[in-house]
Design an enzyme around this catalytic site. Structure first.
Site, PDB file in Angstrom:
ATOM      1  N   ASP A  62      -7.787  -0.808   4.123  1.00  0.00           N
ATOM      2  CA  ASP A  62      -6.467  -1.205   4.617  1.00  0.00           C
ATOM      3  C   ASP A  62      -6.098  -0.474   5.907  1.00  0.00           C
ATOM      4  O   ASP A  62      -5.464  -1.052   6.786  1.00  0.00           O
ATOM      5  CB  ASP A  62      -5.422  -0.901   3.523  1.00  0.00           C
ATOM      6  N   LYS A  82       1.093  -0.293  19.502  1.00  0.00           N
ATOM      7  CA  LYS A  82       2.077   0.796  19.467  1.00  0.00           C
ATOM      8  C   LYS A  82       2.104   1.502  20.819  1.00  0.00           C
ATOM      9  O   LYS A  82       1.060   1.743  21.419  1.00  0.00           O
ATOM     10  CB  LYS A  82       1.758   1.787  18.343  1.00  0.00           C
ATOM     11  N   ASP A  84      -0.039 -26.601   1.129  1.00  0.00           N
ATOM     12  CA  ASP A  84      -0.991 -25.967   0.236  1.00  0.00           C
ATOM     13  C   ASP A  84      -2.237 -25.688   1.087  1.00  0.00           C
ATOM     14  O   ASP A  84      -2.829 -26.621   1.640  1.00  0.00           O
ATOM     15  CB  ASP A  84      -1.303 -26.954  -0.901  1.00  0.00           C
ATOM     16  N   HIS A 128      -2.455  -4.056  14.683  1.00  0.00           N
ATOM     17  CA  HIS A 128      -1.163  -3.851  15.343  1.00  0.00           C
ATOM     18  C   HIS A 128      -0.983  -2.419  15.864  1.00  0.00           C
ATOM     19  O   HIS A 128      -0.130  -2.175  16.691  1.00  0.00           O
ATOM     20  CB  HIS A 128       0.002  -4.284  14.451  1.00  0.00           C
ATOM     21  N   HIS A 159      -7.051   0.729  11.664  1.00  0.00           N
ATOM     22  CA  HIS A 159      -6.063   1.454  12.471  1.00  0.00           C
ATOM     23  C   HIS A 159      -6.564   2.836  12.904  1.00  0.00           C
ATOM     24  O   HIS A 159      -6.478   3.201  14.072  1.00  0.00           O
ATOM     25  CB  HIS A 159      -4.757   1.659  11.683  1.00  0.00           C
ATOM     26  N   LYS A 187      -0.721   6.669   1.152  1.00  0.00           N
ATOM     27  CA  LYS A 187       0.602   6.172   0.768  1.00  0.00           C
ATOM     28  C   LYS A 187       1.270   7.258  -0.074  1.00  0.00           C
ATOM     29  O   LYS A 187       0.594   8.111  -0.651  1.00  0.00           O
ATOM     30  CB  LYS A 187       0.464   4.920  -0.097  1.00  0.00           C
ATOM     31  N   ARG A 220       4.208 -22.234   0.702  1.00  0.00           N
ATOM     32  CA  ARG A 220       4.031 -23.062  -0.488  1.00  0.00           C
ATOM     33  C   ARG A 220       5.346 -23.535  -1.084  1.00  0.00           C
ATOM     34  O   ARG A 220       5.425 -24.571  -1.721  1.00  0.00           O
ATOM     35  CB  ARG A 220       3.275 -22.245  -1.530  1.00  0.00           C
ATOM     36  N   GLU A 280       2.141   7.754   5.113  1.00  0.00           N
ATOM     37  CA  GLU A 280       3.267   6.862   4.813  1.00  0.00           C
ATOM     38  C   GLU A 280       3.938   7.337   3.542  1.00  0.00           C
ATOM     39  O   GLU A 280       3.261   7.784   2.609  1.00  0.00           O
ATOM     40  CB  GLU A 280       2.769   5.443   4.593  1.00  0.00           C
TER      41      GLU A 280
HETATM   42  C1  BG6 Z   1      -0.730  -2.354   7.658  1.00  0.00           C
HETATM   43  C2  BG6 Z   1      -1.199  -1.962   6.288  1.00  0.00           C
HETATM   44  O1  BG6 Z   1      -1.785  -2.835   8.428  1.00  0.00           O
HETATM   45  O2  BG6 Z   1      -0.146  -1.244   8.310  1.00  0.00           O
HETATM   46  C3  BG6 Z   1      -0.053  -1.374   5.488  1.00  0.00           C
HETATM   47  O3  BG6 Z   1      -1.725  -3.083   5.628  1.00  0.00           O
HETATM   48  C4  BG6 Z   1       0.629  -0.267   6.249  1.00  0.00           C
HETATM   49  O4  BG6 Z   1      -0.516  -0.911   4.234  1.00  0.00           O
HETATM   50  C5  BG6 Z   1       0.993  -0.717   7.654  1.00  0.00           C
HETATM   51  O5  BG6 Z   1       1.791   0.108   5.538  1.00  0.00           O
HETATM   52  C6  BG6 Z   1       1.511   0.437   8.484  1.00  0.00           C
HETATM   53  O6  BG6 Z   1       1.943  -0.049   9.709  1.00  0.00           O
HETATM   54  P1  BG6 Z   1       3.248   0.524  10.410  1.00  0.00           P
HETATM   55  O7  BG6 Z   1       3.282  -0.120  11.737  1.00  0.00           O
HETATM   56  O8  BG6 Z   1       4.395   0.140   9.539  1.00  0.00           O
HETATM   57  O9  BG6 Z   1       3.031   1.994  10.450  1.00  0.00           O
END
Ligand code: BG6
Length: 498
Positions: free
Chosen positions: A244, A191, A97, A187, A249, A349, A54, A225
């Site tokens: 999340d 890993k 936008d 993601h 994950h 977290k 943006r 984390e």
């Molecule tokens: C993300 C979450 O998908 O994964 C985040 O939205 C999290 O909240 C993150 O911190 C953790 O991924 P990684 O690869 O940094 O452990």
């Protein structure tokens, strides 16, 4: 470039569009990963990047932004300037936008063709999930879903906010793109340890016979984390730890631990096995939620000697929010291999440190042979698979202590997955390369996301209604005491250390 790469590149895109280019995900994950692919020369020459955001920036402003972003990385690893120059030369910046169809027409006009084979584009939606539908519809309206099979769209997790919204999002996607064009990313699947788990399980005959309810007492999956929510309050306060992290994950990790060997290492064969696991998870009834799931929120505390604020004091979080920053759950997989083995999942977290681990606890030996000796009880065996920060495997077995008495000690057999001179890849490097090369094995098929939502939905619904109270845990701790109530027996405890 070798012949195989030249063939491969016939399918590779010539433009890679990053929606949300100035956002958190692009800044911390996508740009560094794309740069690493540049460094190892895995990007084809005619691939260009379009950064879309943006801010009213020019391409020069954007390039300055990327230079600053990569400065430390380049200095620390002494990366030659020419790599950066090559990377920067690929970029154009477009102010856009997301709601304005004109922006998409400008984008369409800006996309270049790859020689005689036409235009092929990746659209990476590194944006708020709430904007996915708008962008998908606008891409189609501008004709950018074509050519079918060539243009790809990458959707970040969470895929939807619950079962119903995930189904709606999927319908919208399918109205506008073919399934082959859709890359639902998680993601964690990129890993190294997660892929290693497949090799560990299916390339070693000594493991497979033990990997079932006859030998395994329970499985723990922890993704801890130490970071808080940073500047993501807007997203996080709506999502919470369950959506999340746990729905995607951690559930993906669970499927890789529990799946049957697939007939081949192909995208659909793998996904079929993962779906079977998710379908076999015993549904959690409304009345059972309390026994199966725990949520909590961090209060102020200290991590690494630094004092940190509680969730309610984070920037842009309203006092009284009951969003969970810690979620733990217990699942049973009612199939032949796993019936009766609890799978305990937890994530949070502001825990003491970053630590992701799969811990497999084995059963006690059937005969208490050492009852009459100084050994009162023997701790069971564990296999620990550390995912991050280190990628390693640890096996705990008992050995006799030297001496006249019958005493044992636990010996850990530790193996790092990496040799000393090897470096681990970031998950995004692997996955972005897969998107570019058109390999969907490590991406989520919709039925995986859908079944994971089916498992989680009852917990989500229950927590949405119960809004008065949420347990807390001090930042820097391993979560609330309530998480212990999930265990089936007194000798089960959370494993925090390797
Ligand atoms: C993300 C979450 O998908 O994964 C985040 O939205 C999290 O909240 C993150 O911190 C953790 O991924 P990684 O690869 O940094 O452990």
């Amino acid at each position: 470039m070798d012949a195989a790469r030249t063939d491969q590149s016939q399918n590779e895109p010539c433009s890679f569009v990053i929606f949300g280019a100035t956002g958190d995900l692009a800044t911390h994950k996508l740009l560094p990963a794309l740069f690493d692919l540049e460094r190892v020369e895995r990007l084809v020459d005619d691939l260009s990047f379009i950064a879309l955001a943006r801010r009213s920036w020019t391409t020069d402003d954007w390039l300055e932004h990327v230079r600053t972003l990569l400065k430390d990385k380049i200095e620390q690893s002494s990366i030659p300037q020419e790599v950066l120059n090559r990377f920067l030369a690929r970029f154009r910046y477009l102010q856009a936008d997301l709601n304005d169809t004109e922006s998409y027409r400008t984008l369409a006009a800006d996309l270049t063709a790859c020689g005689s084979t036409g235009s092929r584009t990746v659209f990476y939606l590194a944006i708020r999930p709430a904007d996915f539908v708008t962008v998908i519809k606008n891409l189609k309206a501008a004709g950018l879903n074509e050519p079918r099979g060539m243009n790809r769209v990458v959707i970040e997790k969470p895929f939807g906010e619950d079962l119903e919204s995930a189904q709606v999002l999927n319908r919208v996607l399918h109205q506008n793109f073919d399934e082959e064009q859709i890359y639902r990313i998680d993601h964690f699947l990129g890993k190294e340890t997660v892929q290693n788990l497949l090799v560990f399980r299916f390339a070693n005959t000594i493991i497979e016979p033990l990997w079932n309810r006859n030998f395994i007492d329970h499985v723990q999956i922890t993704v801890a984390e130490s970071i808080g929510i940073g500047k993501r309050a807007g997203y996080y306060d709506r999502a919470g730890a369950l959506r999340d992290m746990l729905q995607n994950h951690l559930m993906q990790l669970l499927t890789v631990v529990a799946m049957e060997p697939p007939p081949a290492l192909e995208a659909d064969a793998l996904r079929d096995e993962k779906v079977k696991v998710l379908r076999s998870i015993r549904p959690i009834g409304k009345r059972a939620v309390h026994a199966h799931a725990v949520r909590a929120q961090y209060t102020h505390g200290s991590i690494d000697g630094q004092s940190v604020v509680g969730y309610q004091q984070e920037e842009n979080i309203e006092l009284g929010s009951i969003t969970e920053t810690f979620a733990a759950a217990k699942f049973y997989i009612d199939n032949w291999r796993w019936r009766g083995v609890p799978f305990y999942l937890r994530t949070g977290k502001r825990m003491p440190r970053q630590h992701s681990m799969i811990a497999i606890r084995f059963k006690h030996p059937p005969q208490q042979l050492f009852r009459e000796t100084p050994l009162e009880s023997i701790d069971p065996n564990w296999i620990l698979l550390s995912i991050q920060p280190e990628e390693s495997m640890h096996m705990e077995i008992h050995v006799k202590q030297p001496g006249l008495d019958m005493n044992t000690r636990v010996m850990q057999m530790n193996a790092s997955f990496l040799k000393t001179d090897e470096q681990t890849l970031d998950a995004y490097e692997t996955l972005l390369l897969d998107v570019i090369e058109g390999d969907r094995s490590l991406f989520i098929r919709f039925d995986e996301a859908e079944w994971a939502w089916r498992v989680i939905d009852p917990i989500l619904k229950f927590w949405t209604v119960e809004r008065e109270y949420i347990p807390t845990y001090p930042a820097g701790s391993w979560g609330p005491a309530e998480a212990n109530r999930l265990f089936d027996s007194d000798d089960q405890i959370w494993r925090n250390e390797l």
